[in-house]
Design an enzyme around this catalytic site. Structure first.
Site, mmCIF file in Angstrom:
data_model
loop_
_atom_site.group_PDB
_atom_site.id
_atom_site.type_symbol
_atom_site.label_atom_id
_atom_site.label_comp_id
_atom_site.label_asym_id
_atom_site.label_seq_id
_atom_site.Cartn_x
_atom_site.Cartn_y
_atom_site.Cartn_z
ATOM 1 N N ASP A 148 -30.952 118.426 80.151
ATOM 2 C CA ASP A 148 -32.404 118.359 80.340
ATOM 3 C C ASP A 148 -32.746 118.616 81.803
ATOM 4 O OD1 ASP A 148 -31.115 115.856 80.875
ATOM 5 O OD2 ASP A 148 -33.089 114.945 81.135
ATOM 6 N N GLU A 149 -33.991 119.060 82.026
ATOM 7 C CA GLU A 149 -34.557 119.197 83.370
ATOM 8 C C GLU A 149 -33.575 119.874 84.333
ATOM 9 O OE1 GLU A 149 -35.743 115.112 84.085
ATOM 10 O OE2 GLU A 149 -37.694 115.459 83.142
ATOM 11 N N VAL A 150 -33.169 121.067 83.952
ATOM 12 C CA VAL A 150 -32.236 121.827 84.785
ATOM 13 C C VAL A 150 -33.052 122.524 85.876
ATOM 14 C CG1 VAL A 150 -30.314 123.455 84.783
ATOM 15 C CG2 VAL A 150 -30.814 122.133 82.728
#
Length: 536
Positions: A148-150
């Site tokens: 997530d949230e790369v």
């Protein structure tokens, strides 16, 4: 009429990257989790895992030992809680990439968030982490690989060059790394299915998702923690994922840690409403698509942020959310004439949302059935159940938190943190900013110059000393309670963030009062300048 829940699997998320509980405390709360309706745990170890070899430097000071991990798993099994470990493998890699030994694997050299997917060493690192996790979690049915949230993906120098090629894109870069990690998990552990957070997948075109092969490898976890979650857009997204080839999906809600990076007390109503919305998604979306729901309880927004609500403080919210999922929101069956009356008993429920279908769905109710999802309310019987489990006399979800004693594990921490969070700062502010003697006779101007009318000391000092004594006593009680559940670094951090600023302001006032009350002696005049009135 019978009650049903569409979420057969209900996993409680333990975010250990901040305020990790002692195993002794987990032994107390796991039976409560089970009693409240949870049947699984998503354990995000981060730096609390006992990594070995070259990864040993990832360990936090108080990281669990292998025997403590084994004890956590034993306790979970004893309480019928299936464990899913979570290891970040792409974004949120700060706990790894902050170290000089791995800094060269950052996507952007100055930011430790994201792993560089172009480096072969990056995948080797991730594989090593996964294998060490799996060694202590043999036979698990799922492994959550994060993703997530790369942030900043594509902004590294290697990525910029790679993206200049016409056939390449950010979506392809993201999916290729997911595919590589998931393929490793399935090759080495055929009985274990990788889970991923879904936010990086949402905007990728369907044809790219299909072509990547990722839908055949992972199960996405759709996360949304809002009280105003858009039900229709979630249903649409579920349909998109199914069309791309994802056979099974998961939902993720939140019982704490989702309403502010420095939130100290969970707004229970917000979290209950979030679960209401997910129930609406589950009952009106594609049948039998959602495997279950993960109730996230974030402890930090990221590795470097401050602490969110401590786990014991979040227990009442978790109880309300779990019991709502299990008992309180859905009534399946023909609508009786008295339904409106039943749904407004004692004023705890508002108008229900009625979901109906014009044709019969496979495995679902026909059009003469209604699925009643209580919207914006909290059923009386669920409220009573929660109060019973927590040992509290009254739970008011409309408030930020219900004050008062309870008998659940950590209820003393809950009560004392509530007192500090609601009253410490405001009581000090009242004395320093609204007390007429302080504002009128001992202003910042006076304090800097240590000027005060002596009589005013009698009006200010006793009240300040009394206030300091009361808060010192309460904070000492809180520290003792925290020591039973948390390690010293957690206690130090929480007190320094939430207690110390107000206490220092109060102590500063008393120190200035003490210095102002002691008159400074007048310096003798220089002898060479003393005029005696006599001639030489």
């Amino acid at each position: 009429m019978s009650r049903a829940t569409p979420f057969k699997m209900r996993f409680v998320h333990l975010d250990l990257k901040g305020a990790p509980p002692k195993v002794s405390y987990l032994s107390e709360v796991f039976p409560l989790f089970h009693a409240l309706g949870a049947n699984g745990l998503l354990i995000e170890y981060e730096d609390m895992f006992p990594y070995e070899g070259r990864l040993m430097l990832l360990r936090a000071k108080h990281a669990y030992s292998p025997s403590e991990v084994a004890e956590i798993l034993r306790l979970a099994k004893l309480n019928e809680l299936e464990v899913v470990p979570l290891v970040q493998t792409f974004g949120h890699m700060e706990f790894v990439l902050k170290h000089a030994a791995f800094a060269h694997l950052r996507e952007v050299a100055v930011f430790p968030n994201t792993l560089n997917p172009h480096e072969a060493e990056s995948l080797a690192l991730v594989k090593d982490m996964i294998e060490q996790i799996m060694e202590l979690h043999r036979g698990v049915r799922w492994l959550h690989i994060g993703c997530d949230e790369v942030y900043y993906l594509g902004e590294g120098e290697t990525s910029k060059q790679w993206l200049q090629q016409e056939q390449n894109s950010l979506a392809k870069l993201c999916l290729s790394h997911m595919q590589a990690v998931a393929s490793h998990v399935l090759a080495q552990h055929p009985g274990t299915t990788p889970l991923v957070w879904d936010d990086m997948l949402r905007d990728i075109p369907q044809d790219q998702l299909k072509a990547s092969g990722v839908p055949q490898l992972v199960e996405p976890v759709l996360w949304d923690y809002g009280a105003d979650l858009d039900v229709h857009s979630k249903i649409f997204l579920m349909g998109k994922y199914q069309e791309c080839g994802f056979q099974r999906l998961w939902a993720a809600s939140a019982f704490k840690g989702a309403t502010g990076a420095s939130q100290a007390l969970p707004p229970i109503e917000h979290h209950v409403r979030n679960h209401e919305q997910w129930l609406q998604v589950a009952v009106s979306g594609p049948v039998d698509t959602l495997q279950g729901i993960i109730l996230t309880g974030w402890q930090r927004y990221d590795h470097f942020s401050v602490l969110c609500e401590l786990l014991p403080v979040g227990i009442p919210s978790l109880a309300a959310c779990l019991q709502s999922l299990v008992h309180g929101m859905i009534v399946l069956g023909p609508r009786p004439p008295s339904m409106e009356k039943e749904l407004s008993v004692n004023g705890f429920l508002r108008q229900p949302l009625v979901l109906t279908w014009s044709t019969q769905r496979s495995g679902g109710p026909s059009d003469h059935f209604c699925l009643w999802v209580v919207s914006g309310g909290f059923a009386e019987d669920v409220k009573l159940r929660v109060e019973h489990f927590l040992g509290v006399s009254s739970l008011e979800i409309m408030d930020t938190v219900s004050e008062g004693a309870g008998s659940f594990p950590g209820s003393d921490i809950h009560a004392l943190v509530t007192q500090v969070s609601l009253h410490l700062r405001s009581s000090v502010d009242t004395l320093l900013e609204r007390n007429r003697y302080v504002t009128g006779w001992f202003s910042p101007y006076h304090r800097r110059r240590k000027l005060i009318h002596p009589v005013m000391i009698q009006h200010i000092q006793p009240e300040a000393l009394s206030l300091l004594s009361r808060w010192n006593n309460l904070v000492q009680q809180l520290e003792v309670a925290l020591q039973l559940a948390f390690y010293p670094d957690t206690i130090e951090e929480w007190l320094e963030e939430n207690v110390l600023p107000s206490m220092q302001r109060l102590q500063g006032l008393l120190q200035d009062l003490g210095e102002a009350s002691t008159p400074l002696p007048l310096p003798p005049p220089p002898s060479s300048c003393w005029d005696t009135g006599q001639n030489p």
